[in-house]
Each structure stands twice: as structure tokens, then as C-alpha cells.
Design a protein around this motif. Structure first.
Motif, PDB file in Angstrom:
ATOM      1  N   LEU A   6      -0.774  -0.848 -10.280  1.00  0.00           N
ATOM      2  CA  LEU A   6      -0.713  -1.490  -8.980  1.00  0.00           C
ATOM      3  C   LEU A   6      -0.289  -0.430  -7.990  1.00  0.00           C
ATOM      4  CD1 LEU A   6       1.010  -2.935  -6.608  1.00  0.00           C
ATOM      5  CD2 LEU A   6      -0.862  -4.293  -7.500  1.00  0.00           C
ATOM      6  N   SER A   7      -1.121  -0.189  -6.985  1.00  0.00           N
ATOM      7  CA  SER A   7      -0.728   0.785  -5.977  1.00  0.00           C
ATOM      8  C   SER A   7      -0.821   0.137  -4.609  1.00  0.00           C
ATOM      9  CB  SER A   7      -1.623   2.012  -6.047  1.00  0.00           C
ATOM     10  OG  SER A   7      -2.970   1.621  -5.958  1.00  0.00           O
ATOM     11  N   GLY A   8      -0.046   0.646  -3.676  1.00  0.00           N
ATOM     12  CA  GLY A   8      -0.056   0.033  -2.350  1.00  0.00           C
ATOM     13  C   GLY A   8       0.408   0.981  -1.269  1.00  0.00           C
ATOM     14  N   MET A   9       0.004   0.634  -0.048  1.00  0.00           N
ATOM     15  CA  MET A   9       0.483   1.367   1.134  1.00  0.00           C
ATOM     16  C   MET A   9       0.654   0.357   2.257  1.00  0.00           C
ATOM     17  SD  MET A   9      -1.817   4.775   1.663  1.00  0.00           S
ATOM     18  CE  MET A   9      -2.234   5.828   0.292  1.00  0.00           C
ATOM     19  N   ARG A  10       1.533   0.702   3.179  1.00  0.00           N
ATOM     20  CA  ARG A  10       1.650  -0.126   4.376  1.00  0.00           C
ATOM     21  C   ARG A  10       0.580   0.289   5.381  1.00  0.00           C
ATOM     22  NH1 ARG A  10       7.207   1.472   6.152  1.00  0.00           N
ATOM     23  NH2 ARG A  10       6.706   3.164   4.738  1.00  0.00           N
ATOM     24  N   PRO A  11      -0.059  -0.670   6.036  1.00  0.00           N
ATOM     25  CA  PRO A  11      -1.101  -0.308   7.012  1.00  0.00           C
ATOM     26  C   PRO A  11      -0.472   0.061   8.350  1.00  0.00           C
ATOM     27  CG  PRO A  11      -0.935  -2.699   6.832  1.00  0.00           C
ATOM     28  CD  PRO A  11       0.087  -2.125   5.891  1.00  0.00           C
ATOM     29  N   HIS A  38      -5.351  -2.480  -5.615  1.00  0.00           N
ATOM     30  CA  HIS A  38      -4.925  -1.725  -4.442  1.00  0.00           C
ATOM     31  C   HIS A  38      -4.475  -2.688  -3.352  1.00  0.00           C
ATOM     32  CE1 HIS A  38      -6.341   1.901  -6.299  1.00  0.00           C
ATOM     33  NE2 HIS A  38      -7.563   1.423  -6.403  1.00  0.00           N
ATOM     34  N   LEU A  39      -3.202  -2.619  -3.069  1.00  0.00           N
ATOM     35  CA  LEU A  39      -2.574  -3.590  -2.182  1.00  0.00           C
ATOM     36  C   LEU A  39      -2.356  -3.032  -0.784  1.00  0.00           C
ATOM     37  CD1 LEU A  39      -0.672  -6.290  -2.101  1.00  0.00           C
ATOM     38  CD2 LEU A  39       1.140  -4.596  -2.284  1.00  0.00           C
ATOM     39  N   ILE A  40      -2.751  -3.807   0.208  1.00  0.00           N
ATOM     40  CA  ILE A  40      -2.428  -3.464   1.596  1.00  0.00           C
ATOM     41  C   ILE A  40      -1.152  -4.219   1.948  1.00  0.00           C
ATOM     42  CG2 ILE A  40      -3.210  -3.649   3.979  1.00  0.00           C
ATOM     43  CD1 ILE A  40      -6.078  -3.527   2.858  1.00  0.00           C
ATOM     44  N   TYR A  43       2.797  -7.375   4.809  1.00  0.00           N
ATOM     45  CA  TYR A  43       4.130  -7.983   4.963  1.00  0.00           C
ATOM     46  C   TYR A  43       5.180  -6.877   5.089  1.00  0.00           C
ATOM     47  CZ  TYR A  43       3.050 -12.843   3.260  1.00  0.00           C
ATOM     48  OH  TYR A  43       2.613 -14.122   3.078  1.00  0.00           O
ATOM     49  N   HIS A  44       5.077  -5.889   4.216  1.00  0.00           N
ATOM     50  CA  HIS A  44       6.059  -4.800   4.251  1.00  0.00           C
ATOM     51  C   HIS A  44       6.059  -4.054   5.586  1.00  0.00           C
ATOM     52  CE1 HIS A  44       6.458  -4.686  -0.318  1.00  0.00           C
ATOM     53  NE2 HIS A  44       7.690  -4.625   0.118  1.00  0.00           N
ATOM     54  N   ALA A  45       4.880  -3.972   6.196  1.00  0.00           N
ATOM     55  CA  ALA A  45       4.795  -3.248   7.471  1.00  0.00           C
ATOM     56  C   ALA A  45       5.685  -3.908   8.529  1.00  0.00           C
ATOM     57  CB  ALA A  45       3.345  -3.190   7.954  1.00  0.00           C
ATOM     58  N   GLY A 127      15.468  -6.719   1.548  1.00  0.00           N
ATOM     59  CA  GLY A 127      14.691  -7.259   0.432  1.00  0.00           C
ATOM     60  C   GLY A 127      13.388  -6.536   0.158  1.00  0.00           C
ATOM     61  N   TYR A 128      13.122  -5.476   0.881  1.00  0.00           N
ATOM     62  CA  TYR A 128      11.867  -4.728   0.736  1.00  0.00           C
ATOM     63  C   TYR A 128      11.509  -4.454  -0.733  1.00  0.00           C
ATOM     64  CZ  TYR A 128       8.502  -0.962   1.948  1.00  0.00           C
ATOM     65  OH  TYR A 128       7.386  -0.174   2.071  1.00  0.00           O
ATOM     66  N   PRO A 129      12.466  -3.893  -1.515  1.00  0.00           N
ATOM     67  CA  PRO A 129      12.095  -3.611  -2.917  1.00  0.00           C
ATOM     68  C   PRO A 129      11.898  -4.871  -3.757  1.00  0.00           C
ATOM     69  CG  PRO A 129      14.284  -2.715  -2.403  1.00  0.00           C
ATOM     70  CD  PRO A 129      13.813  -3.399  -1.175  1.00  0.00           C
ATOM     71  N   ALA A 134       7.664  -8.003  -6.557  1.00  0.00           N
ATOM     72  CA  ALA A 134       6.718  -9.111  -6.688  1.00  0.00           C
ATOM     73  C   ALA A 134       5.281  -8.585  -6.647  1.00  0.00           C
ATOM     74  CB  ALA A 134       6.952 -10.133  -5.581  1.00  0.00           C
ATOM     75  N   ASP A 135       5.015  -7.635  -5.754  1.00  0.00           N
ATOM     76  CA  ASP A 135       3.670  -7.036  -5.662  1.00  0.00           C
ATOM     77  C   ASP A 135       3.228  -6.496  -7.016  1.00  0.00           C
ATOM     78  OD1 ASP A 135       3.909  -7.365  -2.927  1.00  0.00           O
ATOM     79  OD2 ASP A 135       4.371  -5.260  -2.520  1.00  0.00           O
ATOM     80  N   ILE A 136       4.135  -5.770  -7.627  1.00  0.00           N
ATOM     81  CA  ILE A 136       3.790  -5.053  -8.859  1.00  0.00           C
ATOM     82  C   ILE A 136       3.688  -6.022 -10.041  1.00  0.00           C
ATOM     83  CG2 ILE A 136       4.612  -3.311 -10.516  1.00  0.00           C
ATOM     84  CD1 ILE A 136       6.044  -1.991  -8.012  1.00  0.00           C
ATOM     85  N   PRO A 145       1.621   4.396  -9.243  1.00  0.00           N
ATOM     86  CA  PRO A 145       1.533   5.769  -8.743  1.00  0.00           C
ATOM     87  C   PRO A 145       2.177   5.860  -7.362  1.00  0.00           C
ATOM     88  CG  PRO A 145      -0.598   4.682  -8.551  1.00  0.00           C
ATOM     89  CD  PRO A 145       0.352   3.662  -9.082  1.00  0.00           C
ATOM     90  N   VAL A 146       3.262   6.579  -7.284  1.00  0.00           N
ATOM     91  CA  VAL A 146       4.014   6.639  -6.018  1.00  0.00           C
ATOM     92  C   VAL A 146       4.545   8.044  -5.776  1.00  0.00           C
ATOM     93  CG1 VAL A 146       4.824   4.254  -5.833  1.00  0.00           C
ATOM     94  CG2 VAL A 146       6.042   5.865  -7.313  1.00  0.00           C
ATOM     95  N   GLY A 147       5.013   8.255  -4.560  1.00  0.00           N
ATOM     96  CA  GLY A 147       5.768   9.464  -4.237  1.00  0.00           C
ATOM     97  C   GLY A 147       7.212   9.278  -4.688  1.00  0.00           C
ATOM     98  N   ASP A 149       9.939   9.237  -3.177  1.00  0.00           N
ATOM     99  CA  ASP A 149      10.809   8.363  -2.383  1.00  0.00           C
ATOM    100  C   ASP A 149      10.751   6.909  -2.850  1.00  0.00           C
ATOM    101  OD1 ASP A 149       8.101   8.395  -1.472  1.00  0.00           O
ATOM    102  OD2 ASP A 149       8.721   7.303   0.318  1.00  0.00           O
ATOM    103  N   GLN A 150       9.695   6.553  -3.580  1.00  0.00           N
ATOM    104  CA  GLN A 150       9.538   5.159  -4.008  1.00  0.00           C
ATOM    105  C   GLN A 150      10.117   4.888  -5.400  1.00  0.00           C
ATOM    106  OE1 GLN A 150       8.029   2.496  -2.203  1.00  0.00           O
ATOM    107  NE2 GLN A 150       8.393   3.971  -0.566  1.00  0.00           N
ATOM    108  N   VAL A 151      10.542   5.936  -6.074  1.00  0.00           N
ATOM    109  CA  VAL A 151      11.038   5.756  -7.445  1.00  0.00           C
ATOM    110  C   VAL A 151      12.211   4.762  -7.528  1.00  0.00           C
ATOM    111  CG1 VAL A 151      12.066   6.945  -9.432  1.00  0.00           C
ATOM    112  CG2 VAL A 151      10.098   7.933  -8.263  1.00  0.00           C
TER     113      VAL A 151
END
Ligand code: TRP
Length: 325
Positions: A6-11, A38-40, A43-45, A127-129, A134-136, A145-147, A149-151
Motif C-alpha cells: 500500500l503506497s500513498g501520497m498527499r495531493p 496506490h492511495l491519494i 483526507y491527510h492533506a 491522529g494522522y498516523p 487504517a489506509d494500510i 514503500p516510504v521515505g 520520515d514515514q517510518v
């Protein structure tokens, strides 16, 4: 059986070469080996910008960037988080499984508060994480797969999965982060991070002239003042781009810089051309997609449909495990 990613980015706007190197290339490489979602993360944005005026346009633009960079939407569904109410529900249930003290210790949160100069936090940011978990876990992601900073967020995801499984019976895997080899590209200004909010990026959609113009502003070795001065490539932003986008010439460029034979102006021109070469097929594909926005919306509609089947199935399991509903 294939494992799930599961991968994602904020738009948050047009993607740049930092995204390409730090995430997208990795996603493209992994798409045959795994089941990918691949998640957009729209909400996180909202955690850092409640203004929704550009959110949908940015989301479509991100689909274009992803597909142009080589993500195949037929293999891997692409979808918007806000279209899947299951994310909101699972987020709520997960919010009972983690303490606020634990979330306050999240180093990524502290970093964002510092970088964005936030003087107060919204509840959703804390509550971001939990939402990311929930996304994952909705898609039972084994690998994320993350950078770097997301670990910490993946660590929180693992804790939530473990807690849920202990309390209600095993439903979820404990996902692993998968770091990219070349995790970060420095910004044109020498900042450790290439970032739209800092304004030090080369965008995937930049034409060659724009790349050249931006490259002129790139920070080089301050001790190399005149063309023939010997330089120190290891402190030069442009050299770090050569290392990534111009591997064939790296040793010549190092030698030229160190001996003073190569001046910064020529070196930057060369670097711009190499980056433009890498971006050319992406830009062409982008233009094609931009001319067919209906197709882009179809990609999302199809991705949503496929993701929804999985999300609903997981929620059925959650309801049964929790004796809810
Ligand atoms: N937090 C991620 C970022 O800022 C975006 C994201 C949201 C994400 N949900 C995710 C990444 C799930 C991976 C998995 O980059």
C-alpha cells in the motif's frame, strides 16, 4: 501468493523529481512483484491545509504524474481516500487502540510542527498516523514503500495491528516499511529536502527551459568562485543531481570540478539537459493524459471500484471480530 503493497501520497500539488527518485521509481519497479494499491491521501492533506479549493484538481494531477511516471492503473488500483468511507470508520475504531501520549511522541509530528511553523495542532493532525494505519491495514498491506520520515508511522501501524489482533483475534498483518535506496534528493537551495512548500523543486512537468532556469539558481561550492577555481563536488547540489541523473559522467565531472577544468555554468547546463532527458517521456505522457481528462477520471473510478471490494471485505472481518454491526 503475491504480497500486498500500500503506497500513498498527499495531493499537495505537482510532483517533483524528489518524488520520482524517493518514491515513484520504486513503486514502478515493485508493481510486477506485488499487489499494489496506490492511495491519494486527500483526507491527510487537510491536516495541514483545510482549504479544499484545489484538492480535486491536485488529485487528478497526481494521477497524471503517477501514470506518466510508469504506474500501470490496470495492474494497480489508484483511488482517493475520501471516496472510501471505510478509511474513516477504521480510523475511528483504531483511535481507541492507541494512547494520545504515544501519538504525541511521534517524531514526524514534531518535525512538521517545526517545519510548517504551526503554533497549534488540529486533532486530526495528532491522529494522522492512525488514519495512515487504517489506509494500510484496510488493504492488509504487508509492505509500505516510504521515505525515512514515514517510518515512525509504520511503527505505529504495527502497534495498532498487534493491539487489534490481541484484543479481537488476528485480522491484520504487521506491515514493514520498505525504504528507497536513494531516499532524499536535496533541494536546489541546498536544503536537505526538496519540497514544494520550500519552493526548491524541479517538477516532473517542467519543460527543459524551466529546468535550466531553475538550475541556474542551484547552490554550488561557495569556494568555487571563478570558473577555474578547484571545487568540492561533495558539497555541491548540482553534483548530487549528476550522481543521480547522469551516472555515466559522474567521475569525469568530479575530476573536472576538482581540477578547475569544468566551470559551474557548463556543469549546470549539462545537468539540466540530463534531467530534461529523464523527464522527457514523462512529460510527453503527461501531455497526452492532460488532453484526455475523462480517461484520468475513469482511472480513479475503476481504482475505487476495485479498492472498495477489498476495503468492504476487511471491514466485514473487523465487524465480525469486534462483534459490531
Ligand atoms: N503520510 C504519507 C506522506 O506524507 C502519505 C500517506 C497517507 C501514506 N497514507 C499513507 C503513505 C499510507 C503510505 C501509506 O508521504
Amino acid at each position: 501468493m503475491k504480497k500486498t503493497i500500500l503506497s500513498g501520497m498527499r495531493p499537495t500539488g505537482k510532483l517533483h523529481v524528489g518524488h520520482l527518485v524517493g518514491a515513484l521509481e520504486n513503486w514502478v519497479m515493485l508493481q510486477n512483484e506485488y499487489n499494489n494499491y496506490h492511495l491519494i491521501a486527500d483526507y491527510h492533506a487537510l491536516t495541514t491545509n483545510p482549504d479544499t479549493a484545489g484538492l480535486y484538481a491536485n488529485s487528478l494531477d497526481m494521477v497524471i504524474d503517477w501514470v506518466a511516471a510508469g504506474i500501470d492503473p490496470v495492474k494497480s488500483p489508484i483511488f482517493r481516500q475520501s471516496r472510501m468511507k471505510e478509511h474513516a470508520e477504521l480510523h475511528l475504531l483504531f483511535s481507541m487502540l492507541i494512547t494520545t501520549a504515544r501519538l504525541e511522541r511521534n517524531p514526524t509530528l514534531k518535525e512538521q510542527v517545526r517545519d510548517l511553523n504551526l503554533d497549534s495542532l488540529v486533532y486530526g493532525h495528532l491522529g494522522y498516523p492512525v488514519l495512515q494505519s487504517a489506509d494500510i491495514l484496510l488493504y492488509k498491506g504487508d509492505i509500505v514503500p516510504v521515505g525515512e520520515d514515514q517510518v515512525p508511522h509504520i511503527e505505529i501501524t504495527r502497534e495498532i495491528a498487534r493491539r487489534f489482533n490481541n484484543l479481537y483475534g488476528t485480522v491484520f498483518p504487521e506491515p514493514e516499511p520498505k525504504l528507497t535506496k536513494f531516499a532524499r534528493l536535496v533541494g536546489l537551495d541546498g536544503n536537505q529536502k526538496m519540497s514544494k512548500s520550500i519552493g526548491n523543486t524541479i517538477e516532473l512537468s517542467d519543460p527543459p527551459e524551466a529546468i535550466q532556469a531553475k538550475m541556474r539558481t542551484a547552490v554550488t561550492d561557495p569556494q568555487k568562485v571563478r570558473r577555474n577555481d578547484p571545487g568540492h563536488p561533495d558539497v555541491c547540489v548540482v553534483f548530487s543531481y549528476h550522481q543521480r541523473f547522469n551516472t555515466a559522467e559522474v567521475s569525469d565531472i568530479r575530476a573536472g570540478c576538482e581540477t578547475g577544468a569544468l566551470g559551474c555554468v557548463d556543469c549546470k547546463k549539462n545537468c539540466s539537459m540530463k534531467i530534461a532527458d529523464v523527464l522527457l517521456p514523462i512529460r510527453e505522457k503527461r501531455l497526452g493524459l492532460e488532453a484526455h481528462m475523462g480517461d484520468v477520471e475513469d482511472i480513479l473510478a475503476d481504482g475505487e471500484k476495485r479498492a472498495r471490494i477489498v476495503a468492504r471485505h476487511t471491514m466485514d472481518e473487523v465487524h465480525t471480530a469486534m462483534k459490531l454491526g
